[in-house]
Design a protein around this motif. Sequence first.
Motif, PDB file in Angstrom:
ATOM      1  N   CYS A  11       0.837  -1.201   0.000  1.00  0.00           N
ATOM      2  CA  CYS A  11       0.000   0.000   0.000  1.00  0.00           C
ATOM      3  C   CYS A  11       0.869   1.248   0.000  1.00  0.00           C
ATOM      4  O   CYS A  11       2.039   1.213   0.383  1.00  0.00           O
ATOM      5  CB  CYS A  11      -0.909   0.005   1.224  1.00  0.00           C
ATOM      6  N   GLU A  16      -3.633   4.026   4.293  1.00  0.00           N
ATOM      7  CA  GLU A  16      -4.344   3.238   3.286  1.00  0.00           C
ATOM      8  C   GLU A  16      -4.409   1.772   3.702  1.00  0.00           C
ATOM      9  O   GLU A  16      -5.465   1.132   3.598  1.00  0.00           O
ATOM     10  CB  GLU A  16      -3.658   3.353   1.927  1.00  0.00           C
ATOM     11  N   ALA A  17      -3.306   1.228   4.188  1.00  0.00           N
ATOM     12  CA  ALA A  17      -3.270  -0.166   4.623  1.00  0.00           C
ATOM     13  C   ALA A  17      -4.297  -0.416   5.723  1.00  0.00           C
ATOM     14  O   ALA A  17      -5.036  -1.405   5.682  1.00  0.00           O
ATOM     15  CB  ALA A  17      -1.867  -0.524   5.109  1.00  0.00           C
ATOM     16  N   GLU A  54       6.685   1.951   0.776  1.00  0.00           N
ATOM     17  CA  GLU A  54       5.386   1.300   0.737  1.00  0.00           C
ATOM     18  C   GLU A  54       5.174   0.540   2.043  1.00  0.00           C
ATOM     19  O   GLU A  54       6.120   0.301   2.787  1.00  0.00           O
ATOM     20  CB  GLU A  54       5.274   0.333  -0.435  1.00  0.00           C
ATOM     21  N   HIS A  77      -7.930   0.225  -3.315  1.00  0.00           N
ATOM     22  CA  HIS A  77      -6.522   0.615  -3.402  1.00  0.00           C
ATOM     23  C   HIS A  77      -6.343   1.881  -4.236  1.00  0.00           C
ATOM     24  O   HIS A  77      -7.075   2.106  -5.200  1.00  0.00           O
ATOM     25  CB  HIS A  77      -5.720  -0.534  -4.018  1.00  0.00           C
ATOM     26  N   PRO A  82      -2.579  -2.056  -8.610  1.00  0.00           N
ATOM     27  CA  PRO A  82      -2.089  -2.683  -7.384  1.00  0.00           C
ATOM     28  C   PRO A  82      -1.711  -4.141  -7.657  1.00  0.00           C
ATOM     29  O   PRO A  82      -2.456  -4.861  -8.316  1.00  0.00           O
ATOM     30  CB  PRO A  82      -3.275  -2.594  -6.425  1.00  0.00           C
TER      31      PRO A  82
END
Length: 104
Positions: A11, A16-17, A54, A77, A82
């Motif tokens: 991610c 975001e994760a 990331e 995502h 992704p």
Amino acid sequence: MTDTALLYVACADRAEAERIAETVLTERLAACVNVLASCRSFYRWNGTVERGEEVPVLFKTTPMLARRLRDRIAALHSYDLPVIETWPVAAGERVAAWIADETG
């Protein structure tokens, strides 16, 4: 040993994760999500070598839900493309039963 599925995706950042993790857990598409420490990624994109930070994430689910989970992660995502890898995993029977219970 019983079959389970492990999905791996990187991610853009921790926020975001965690957002994706919370969503797929709430939707019962995964039983567990491990948001790992950030890493430095190197990759080719549009003909050039890119690099950036990331956050790798592991999702534990059943083989039957793996495709739905992959599609949902892709929809949530931020990347144009992704990379979501799905690996078959042999887990202990109690772990596989827990995953099935939490995603059922």
